[in-house]
Design a protein around this motif. Structure first.
Motif, mmCIF file in Angstrom:
data_model
loop_
_atom_site.group_PDB
_atom_site.id
_atom_site.type_symbol
_atom_site.label_atom_id
_atom_site.label_comp_id
_atom_site.label_asym_id
_atom_site.label_seq_id
_atom_site.Cartn_x
_atom_site.Cartn_y
_atom_site.Cartn_z
ATOM 1 N N GLY B 175 -56.008 54.755 -43.922
ATOM 2 C CA GLY B 175 -54.896 54.842 -44.856
ATOM 3 C C GLY B 175 -54.937 53.741 -45.882
ATOM 4 N N LEU B 176 -53.802 53.539 -46.512
ATOM 5 C CA LEU B 176 -53.712 52.525 -47.554
ATOM 6 C C LEU B 176 -53.450 51.169 -46.922
ATOM 7 C CD1 LEU B 176 -51.405 54.638 -49.860
ATOM 8 C CD2 LEU B 176 -53.832 54.200 -50.199
ATOM 9 N N PRO B 177 -53.891 50.097 -47.593
ATOM 10 C CA PRO B 177 -53.586 48.765 -47.058
ATOM 11 C C PRO B 177 -52.084 48.532 -47.023
ATOM 12 C CG PRO B 177 -54.550 48.632 -49.259
ATOM 13 C CD PRO B 177 -54.673 50.036 -48.822
ATOM 14 N N GLY B 178 -51.645 47.820 -46.008
ATOM 15 C CA GLY B 178 -50.204 47.683 -45.775
ATOM 16 C C GLY B 178 -49.538 46.592 -46.584
ATOM 17 N N GLY B 179 -50.309 45.655 -47.119
ATOM 18 C CA GLY B 179 -49.721 44.581 -47.909
ATOM 19 C C GLY B 179 -49.032 43.534 -47.056
ATOM 20 N N SER B 180 -48.451 42.562 -47.737
ATOM 21 C CA SER B 180 -47.786 41.490 -47.010
ATOM 22 C C SER B 180 -46.596 40.985 -47.821
ATOM 23 C CB SER B 180 -48.770 40.343 -46.767
ATOM 24 O OG SER B 180 -49.194 39.828 -48.006
ATOM 25 N N THR B 181 -45.717 40.282 -47.138
ATOM 26 C CA THR B 181 -44.574 39.685 -47.833
ATOM 27 C C THR B 181 -44.493 38.215 -47.442
ATOM 28 O OG1 THR B 181 -42.953 39.987 -46.093
ATOM 29 C CG2 THR B 181 -43.319 41.876 -47.549
ATOM 30 N N ALA B 182 -43.677 37.485 -48.180
ATOM 31 C CA ALA B 182 -43.525 36.057 -47.889
ATOM 32 C C ALA B 182 -42.747 35.831 -46.599
ATOM 33 C CB ALA B 182 -42.827 35.367 -49.055
ATOM 34 N N VAL B 183 -42.101 36.897 -46.085
ATOM 35 C CA VAL B 183 -41.313 36.726 -44.851
ATOM 36 C C VAL B 183 -42.043 37.307 -43.636
ATOM 37 C CG1 VAL B 183 -39.100 36.590 -46.028
ATOM 38 C CG2 VAL B 183 -39.968 38.818 -45.321
ATOM 39 N N ASP B 184 -43.318 37.660 -43.821
ATOM 40 C CA ASP B 184 -44.092 38.225 -42.697
ATOM 41 C C ASP B 184 -44.187 37.271 -41.514
ATOM 42 O OD1 ASP B 184 -44.581 40.676 -43.699
ATOM 43 O OD2 ASP B 184 -46.630 40.285 -44.370
ATOM 44 N N TRP B 185 -44.110 35.983 -41.787
ATOM 45 C CA TRP B 185 -44.268 35.007 -40.708
ATOM 46 C C TRP B 185 -43.218 35.226 -39.618
ATOM 47 C CZ3 TRP B 185 -40.374 31.542 -39.465
ATOM 48 C CH2 TRP B 185 -39.334 31.426 -40.387
ATOM 49 N N ILE B 186 -42.069 35.779 -40.011
ATOM 50 C CA ILE B 186 -41.011 36.003 -39.008
ATOM 51 C C ILE B 186 -41.459 37.091 -38.033
ATOM 52 C CG2 ILE B 186 -38.609 36.738 -38.713
ATOM 53 C CD1 ILE B 186 -38.140 35.521 -41.564
ATOM 54 N N GLY B 187 -42.012 38.188 -38.599
ATOM 55 C CA GLY B 187 -42.511 39.260 -37.734
ATOM 56 C C GLY B 187 -43.644 38.777 -36.854
ATOM 57 N N ASN B 188 -44.547 37.963 -37.441
ATOM 58 C CA ASN B 188 -45.677 37.454 -36.660
ATOM 59 C C ASN B 188 -45.195 36.559 -35.522
ATOM 60 O OD1 ASN B 188 -47.318 38.752 -38.438
ATOM 61 N ND2 ASN B 188 -47.719 36.949 -39.689
ATOM 62 N N ASP B 189 -44.208 35.712 -35.818
ATOM 63 C CA ASP B 189 -43.705 34.824 -34.772
ATOM 64 C C ASP B 189 -42.949 35.608 -33.707
ATOM 65 O OD1 ASP B 189 -44.904 32.787 -35.994
ATOM 66 O OD2 ASP B 189 -43.121 31.799 -36.744
ATOM 67 N N PHE B 190 -42.312 36.708 -34.135
ATOM 68 C CA PHE B 190 -41.648 37.568 -33.158
ATOM 69 C C PHE B 190 -42.694 38.170 -32.206
ATOM 70 C CE2 PHE B 190 -40.300 41.929 -32.030
ATOM 71 C CZ PHE B 190 -39.207 41.610 -31.233
ATOM 72 N N GLU B 191 -43.816 38.596 -32.794
ATOM 73 C CA GLU B 191 -44.887 39.152 -31.950
ATOM 74 C C GLU B 191 -45.414 38.087 -30.978
ATOM 75 O OE1 GLU B 191 -47.796 40.860 -34.582
ATOM 76 O OE2 GLU B 191 -46.328 42.304 -35.322
ATOM 77 N N THR B 192 -45.547 36.869 -31.452
ATOM 78 C CA THR B 192 -46.001 35.779 -30.576
ATOM 79 C C THR B 192 -45.016 35.573 -29.434
ATOM 80 O OG1 THR B 192 -46.925 34.746 -32.526
ATOM 81 C CG2 THR B 192 -46.809 33.373 -30.579
ATOM 82 N N LEU B 193 -43.750 35.709 -29.784
ATOM 83 C CA LEU B 193 -42.703 35.557 -28.765
ATOM 84 C C LEU B 193 -42.821 36.670 -27.711
ATOM 85 C CD1 LEU B 193 -40.436 33.434 -28.768
ATOM 86 C CD2 LEU B 193 -38.888 35.224 -29.567
ATOM 87 N N VAL B 194 -43.090 37.889 -28.181
ATOM 88 C CA VAL B 194 -43.265 39.016 -27.251
ATOM 89 C C VAL B 194 -44.456 38.747 -26.331
ATOM 90 C CG1 VAL B 194 -43.831 41.481 -27.095
ATOM 91 C CG2 VAL B 194 -42.187 40.683 -28.792
ATOM 92 N N VAL B 195 -45.564 38.264 -26.939
ATOM 93 C CA VAL B 195 -46.756 37.925 -26.149
ATOM 94 C C VAL B 195 -46.384 36.911 -25.075
ATOM 95 C CG1 VAL B 195 -48.991 36.715 -26.256
ATOM 96 C CG2 VAL B 195 -48.440 38.457 -27.939
ATOM 97 N N MET B 196 -45.606 35.916 -25.475
ATOM 98 C CA MET B 196 -45.232 34.876 -24.520
ATOM 99 C C MET B 196 -44.409 35.455 -23.381
ATOM 100 S SD MET B 196 -43.259 31.314 -25.218
ATOM 101 C CE MET B 196 -41.635 32.000 -25.116
#
Lengths: 517, 491
Positions: B175-196
């Protein structure tokens, strides 16, 4: 034979998850590598993503092969005396036969199938280059299969293999740090045409040593002896083979190749009387090395031939004592009138010590003579064309000087000179294709596909003029394949050299370009 | 505690060989990282590349061997019948890892930072913070995996199965590239939290109750079930909570600008599966010296919806929203009048500028790190930058010579980008090395000639400082895509 088949079936039942995973990884690699574009620099996202996964699989597939083989051998671990099977009527020959059958079926066949699929997916025939397929199989068997078998027979479990592997990588890394010479590079950081001899020596060493260890351990189960043999072989492979001097490689190359032109009259001499290039003796702190450029002159070489420096050794003497040694190579082929210098690097501290005093420099050169073969000429704005068995693509023919990619399978494309006609469009010619002097230069990466990048440089002093000429409909790209026709060695000596007069600073080039403005 | 220490002592005696190897690899890694770097990938099978691979493998091996020392799977291990307290056992593991991995990494980071010209005192918070993502993302998965497996072979099977899942996903994607936003770090840190949470619960379940199938079930569900991402408005809300907006974005309006035509001549690409359409946008209500940027948008065209890497950027003529369309969607709609709705995630930025000579040794560039120019080969000038612990703010780098903004065959500004558009509040990212080196900008051939021929050419670093983030909507009725397409694949 019945016992061998019995053991084979038992291994099959035990190891089916491992087999399934390895074959799935190999299949994924083959499918992805078969789908790659001829232009690897495309910015298309899906293609870029594919390259990332291919790189990951290119690393994991050999690791997975080794894991499968080691796990197979560990089914009847050889070190120790307390395994159940030691007291059973297992015959060594049959055990070996069962293991070899397993490896051939699930490793060798899948290696061949992977290569075959990738080559066919790129639209190349396999059978005409069967030699390449077999050479690749031999190399990968020597690099992955046999070392895995040897590691498996001297270890009890994967923990021990992990320690062995980590230890070997540490030795390799330390050797790099101490010798400053990575395995896959030439004497001064660039590949030269004789590297195939080092690769070949490594393959031969691995085949002999690993096979011997494997058989010895199955027949004798003398683990300590086998482990010592593994350690010696590893040291030889990781430390000895990389340090195989280029002089030796060149000597072997000269022994193996009959010269096709007479080079006895070719002379290479110092040319210190020639006006020196513009240089500045300015200190540039970021660069730890300085480059010394020595003027030379070559005579007695036929005007249609070129020479390339496979290796050069520079010994610096001051007051009758050797004070420094440096090496280098310059594998690009040059005509006699263009071959006007040899250069080497010195660390800054040594340079500072020696720069003002006269030194004597003994230079030992190993050279190769290259002959141009009939050139191929294609219109400059052609999108796709064939050349020397390869398929070439100019992704953006509408853009001036856009690079060309040529793809071959199972055999590397010949060393190629790129030029543009009419003369005056391009600043300089570029070269690519194989640098190897091997009789059959085979690509030894995980993929059997070889890519050649042909660059065309515009004139530095007239970019717009170059662009106008490029856009003429009669502009053509000239591709000239080159073949090595002779190898020779020469010694020369420079006396009374003041290094400061011959130093070249990279940053000085910026200034030189500024000056005419 | 004394039982923990006894177990720790036993583990050190038992694991001296892998421990020594891991520390030796760490030492080699530090040695290589302390050398000057020029950026870019390491060519060939270099020792440095091997050590980069071997270091995480060595940590994993150590942690797995440590846990398998008292395997948690099965009922027939000797230690199950001994008075081992699970808390003591777990504490011994934690002390071992903290002592021989975390502390070693901390010391390594200090040495590398110093050698690369960064102050350790100025980065102590980042170095300590880095230990958190490092422990969660690198060490905890190894601990969890080891706690649900019996042998190294089982670990390898699981790891290869996970790799296969990634490969299958990549085979399916197109598909098409999904892009990024300046607030993506919140989603990434949420994922890290889930991993933890997932991995910690696996470890706790195993150490406390040894219910292997439950722990394995949780792990399998985590690997197989696709992750849940945070809704964008939650991310925007959280960003505003941790770092309130510096400007009022309510008056800002974006609309389609009918008065402008195609942004650049149509370019046909030899490969690819998407067409790129640059739509002229008129922007009102933006304070002076503030610029809007965006790298992600939701696009509605007819009945199709795409979440993609649409970009909002400004040039001399104004703002452009460049959208990507699958080639079949574009071809179906190219000559028709279609209505579009684009919802970009916009960041308002303010730029700061820093200038340095074209030929420069190491120079400290504010908000980036240490940058220097070099000429690795004839007719080529490379500008490399290195930074400590966290990626810098997105910075555009160019050489300021006449015509730089319309250079090369594409006639577009010749500039490089370093760093990323992010408004993260954390002082460190996850990475093997605390110092990252990257080529920020390159000048080749005719551009090199033009830049060096012009006296007084300077390198310009323009850093984007995020001020506020918002999602907006641009309605476009009756647009003929063919009039705005800038690149499409060859037929």
């Amino acid at each position: 034979m019945r016992q061998a088949l019995h053991i084979f079936r038992k291994d099959l039942r035990h190891l089916w998850p491992q087999i399934a995973i390895v074959l799935a990884l190999v299949a994924a690699y083959a499918v992805l590598a078969g789908r790659t574009s001829d232009d690897p620099f495309t910015l298309d996202r899906t293609v870029l993503q594919t390259w990332e996964v291919i790189s990951l699989l290119g690393f994991l597939v050999p690791v997975a092969y080794a894991w499968l083989i080691i796990t197979l051998v560990h089914q009847e671990a050889l070190p120790g005396s307390r395994q159940f099977w030691v007291t059973r009527p297992y015959r060594a020959g049959r055990l070996i036969a069962a293991k070899v059958l397993f490896v051939v079926l699930f490793v060798t066949v899948s290696m061949v199938a992977k290569d075959w699929y990738i080559v066919a997916a790129h639209g190349f025939p396999v059978l005409p280059d069967l030699t390449g397929l077999l050479l690749r199989l031999a190399a990968w068997t020597a690099w992955v299969v046999l070392p895995a078998l040897a590691a498996g027979v001297v270890t009890r479990n994967l923990q021990e293999v992990g320690l062995l592997g980590a230890g070997l990588v540490l030795v390799y890394a330390l050797e790099n740090v101490l010798a400053g010479q990575p395995f896959w590079r030439g004497s001064c950081g660039y590949a030269d045409g004789t590297e195939w001899i080092r690769d070949f020596a490594g393959v031969v060493l691995l085949v002999i040593a690993c096979t011997a260890i494997f058989l010895w351990q199955y027949w004798r189960r003398q683990t300590v002896t086998a482990r010592v043999a593994v350690a010696c072989c590893s040291l030889l492979m990781l430390v000895g083979v990389p340090l195989l001097p280029w002089k030796t490689r060149v000597a072997v190359q000269m022994l193996m190749t009959r010269p096709r032109v007479d080079v006895s009259g070719v002379r290479i001499e110092p040319d210190l009387a020639r006006p020196r290039p513009v240089v500045t003796d300015r200190e540039d702190p970021p660069e730890p090395y300085v480059t010394i450029v020595l003027p030379v002159r070559v005579t007695g070489l036929r005007s249609d031939l070129r020479i390339a420096t496979d290796g050069a050794l520079f010994d610096l003497y001051s007051g009758g004592r050797r004070v420094a040694r440096s090496g280098g190579n310059s594998p690009s082929g040059l005509k006699a009138e263009s071959y006007t210098w040899e250069m080497f690097s010195l660390d800054r501290a040594t340079y500072r010590l020696l720069k003002a005093q006269p030194v004597r420099i003994k230079v030992s050169l190993s050279m190769t003579v290259l002959e141009d073969e009939p050139a191929v000429s294609v219109p400059a704005h052609t999108r796709a064309f064939g050349y020397a068995g390869s398929r070439c693509l100019q992704p953006h023919p509408e853009k001036p000087f856009s690079p060309i990619w040529c793809v071959t399978a199972l055999k590397e494309a010949p060393r190629t000179l790129v030029a543009v006609s009419p003369a005056g469009i391009a600043e300089s010619m570029s070269q690519d294709g194989t640098w190897s002097y091997a009789a059959y230069p085979v690509p030894l990466d995980m993929s059997p596909i070889y890519r050649m990048h042909l660059l065309i440089y515009p004139r530095q002093d007239g970019v717009e003029a170059s662009r106008v000429l490029w856009e003429r409909p009669d502009t053509r790209i000239i591709l000239t394949p080159q073949q090595p026709v002779a190898h020779f060695r020469r010694e020369l000596e420079f006396t009374g050299v003041r290094l400061a007069d011959y130093v070249r600073h990279v940053r000085a080039e910026l200034k030189v370009i500024h000056t005419p403005q | 505690m004394s039982q923990s220490l006894r177990i720790l002592g036993k583990d050190i005696r038992r694991l001296w060989a892998p421990l020594l190897i891991a520390l030796a690899v760490q030492a080699l890694f530090v040695f290589f990282e302390m050398q000057p770097h020029q950026g870019g990938a390491v060519a060939g099978l270099s020792a440095e590349g091997l050590v980069d691979i071997l270091l995480p493998v060595a940590w994993w091996y150590l942690v797995i061997a440590l846990v398998h020392g008292e395997s948690l799977v099965g009922e027939r291990q000797f230690w199950v019948t001994r008075p081992y307290r699970w808390k003591s056992l777990l504490a011994a593991r934690a002390i071992f890892v903290a002592l021989f991995v975390n502390v070693a990494v901390l010391v390594a980071d200090c040495l590398i930072l110093r050698a690369q010209g960064f102050s350790v005192a100025a980065h102590w918070q980042g170095m300590l913070w880095k230990q958190i993502p490092f422990t969660i993302a690198i060490l905890l998965p190894a601990l969890a995996l080891a706690s649900v497996t019996r042998s190294l072979s089982q670990v390898i099977v699981v790891v290869l199965l996970i790799v296969l899942r990634i490969v299958v996903d990549s085979l399916r994607s197109g598909g098409l590239p999904g892009g990024s936003t300046a607030v993506d770090w919140i989603g990434n840190d949420f994922e890290t939290l889930v991993v933890m949470v997932v991995f910690s619960s696996m470890v706790l379940i195993q150490y406390r109750a040894r219910r292997t199938w439950l722990a394995r079930g949780i792990f399998a569900a985590f690997v197989i079930v696709p992750g849940v991402s945070l809704p964008l408005r939650w991310e925007l809300g959280f960003q505003a909570f941790v770092k309130p907006a510096a400007i009022d974005t309510r008056p800002i309006r974006l609309s389609f600008d009918h008065t402008r035509g195609r942004r650049a001549p149509l370019m046909r690409t030899p490969v690819g599966n998407s067409a790129s359409v640059a739509l002229p946008i008129s922007v009102n209500g933006v304070p002076d010296a503030v610029r809007l940027v965006s790298e992600r948008a939701r696009l509605n065209i007819a009945t199709d919806t795409f979440d993609e890497a649409a970009t909002l950027e400004r040039d001399k003529r104004g703002y452009w929203e460049t959208i990507l369309l699958p080639v079949e969607v574009f071809n179906a709609a190219r000559a028709k009048l279609v209505s579009l709705r684009v919802r970009p995630v916009v960041t308002a930025v303010r730029e700061t500028e820093f200038r340095a000579p074209l030929e420069t040794g190491p120079v400290r560039v504010p908000f980036v790190g240490i940058c220097e120019s070099g000429q690795p080969f004839a007719q080529y000038l490379a500008v490399t930058c290195r930074w400590a612990l966290a990626a810098p703010l997105r910075t555009r780098v160019h050489a300021d010579y006449p015509g730089w903004d319309a250079a090369g065959a594409t006639r577009r500004p010749n500039e490089g980008i370093v760093g990323r558009l992010s408004d993260s509040v954390f002082p460190a990212d996850l990475g093997l090395s605390p110092v990252h080196t990257e080529q920020a900008f390159g000048l080749a051939r005719e551009e090199f000639s033009a830049a060096t021929a012009s006296a007084g050419t300077q390198l310009v670093f323009r850093t984007e400082h995020p001020l506020a983030h918002f999602e907006t909507e641009i309605e476009m009725g009756s647009v003929r895509l063919e009039d705005y397409v800038v690149s499409e694949p060859d037929k």
